[in-house]
Design a protein around this motif. Sequence first.
Motif: not given
Length: 635
Positions: A407-421
């Motif tokens: 497994e390789k893990y990534y944190s979102p560069s954007l996450f606000e009000n259930s919207t992610f990137k």
Amino acid sequence: MKISIVVPVFNSEGLISDCLESLVNQTMPKEDYEIICVDDKSTDSSLDILNQYKKKYENVVVIERTVNSGGPGAPRNDGIKIAKGEYILFVDSDDYLGEEALLRWYSFSKENQSDITLGKLKGINGRGVPKSMFKETNPDVDLVDSKIVFTLGPQKLFKASLLKENQITFPTHIKAAEDQVFTMNAYLKAKKISVSADYDYYYLVKRDGEHMSVAYVPPENFYGAMEDIISAIKASDLEEARKIKLMAVFLNRHFDFSRTRNVTLKIKKEKERAEWFHYLSSFIDSVPLEADQFVLPHIKLRLMFIRNKDLKGLSQYEREEKNIKKYTEIQNGELIACFPSLKTYHIHKDLINVTYKNKLDHFIKNIEINDSVLSIEGTIKHKLLDDETNKNQSLTGVFVHRDTKAEKYYSPSLFENSTFKFECMFDNIASAEEDLGVWDFFIESSIDRYKHRVRIGNKRDPNKYPLNAMYLGDNDLYVYSAKPYFTMKYDNLSVNIKKHAYTKAVLSYEEESKDLSFIFSNKLIYLPSGSKVVVSNGYSEMSVPIKDIVEEANGTKITINMENLIAQFFNYNKKKQLIEFAINTSNNQIIPKENNQVLVLEKKCVEQKFLFFFEKMVEVQYKLLTSKSKFYFQY
């Protein structure tokens, strides 16, 4: 005769031709199957259409009933009586078959000596079809431990001897659920049941107007059929423990996929609701209490209300369950639904643990290859939690190697009000030798101590990349291609990492600008920014900046300027010299797709010496040519 197809027909003039066309145009030879059409006293032109097909095709048989039966059961029974085939298939007049259905169905059934074969169903015009039992082909499925009880329609291939020797027919005293009684009786008598999931056999069509599945049926009629099914299970040859488990499986299906689903919410009139509850209670009374321990928790709660004759409690519970977000909270890493309707009952906490019902509702708005990054944007929410609670979730993107499970893990560069990137570096996915292979993308959402992971991709805006799109990278260990794609079976996002050695190209040259283009047909290629074309003649090497990358309808065109290259690499002492092109590294070569392609790069007048020291100005053409997957400079 191999197969008898039985088609009950009533007032189907607008649909029956499509059905019959699919039947008469099967790949199975016509002498191997018959089409028995039973007209149930139609008042439109259905019978005329049937007779036209009978005149045209020798394997079409038409039966005219003298009295309308009010349902498909009796016409189907008429077909069973005269069927000559080794197998019998029931087809509704508004549905149709895949072109190879009969040949595949029969061959598979004969090969596996199946009494019943379930062929994969496909819904048309928004028609819902059972899917859980068609995840894989299985020549011998278990009635109790499989999902086949969740499809009790008659659209299956039945061995004729199974039906006739056991006198299995469609009950004619009811107008709905007669197919469930029939199919369960056949299941119970079958020695071997098979599932073929590798072909779309049967197409169920959603049509306008009233359909028997939604038409009104008196509750005593409907629940009488359900009691018949329970009676059949009780009378079967199954071991007692398996009978109990089978009843539990049937109850799971019944409460989630039949008219009983949220029955108190559907029926608005109190008197009618009480009538339905009365017959529902009678049906449940016929089910041994021991079955309750094997049903799903939310069904076990329903059974508790029904067995206690508590219509008021059941009505309140079904209202609360419909608004489950209002009552669900996280306790010790699990989702617990605190329904007020249960306060008067002493129940175990496991019954209100609704963790198993939760889903991550997700939608992918955009997937993009940008420089050396795969960008994934969308929205995600927990289905059982309200918006305020969903605001507290934290996300992790997870790529899981399909073979090694790394497994390789990534944190979102954007996450606000259930919207992610998520922005995932390709070089991070492909960073070692063992990273070659397919990586499946998941999102894991955490709130407090509760975690839920889900595959994503099947709910999305249209993907802008075709199947031939790929990123070409170099991780200092190997050159690789990374192809984002959506899986064939479940339509979720994956990335395929492969070693890449060369790409075939056709050449194009603009003499005035001295621009050389490599045209990669049928490949949409993406490169990291600042990419260059490496040019080598075996003695020296030069990196040429890529001037332009153009996506074309049939591929990609990469352009470099040749002006400095011609001056540096033409060796006037050699009339022909090998030249190699590569992208970013010599391990990522460009090779010719066409042999003997010739491009004139430049024309010059040069002074050449001949015999007796005679000198003469001659015109020389500097050429780039291809031969056997090699490039050459020549003059």
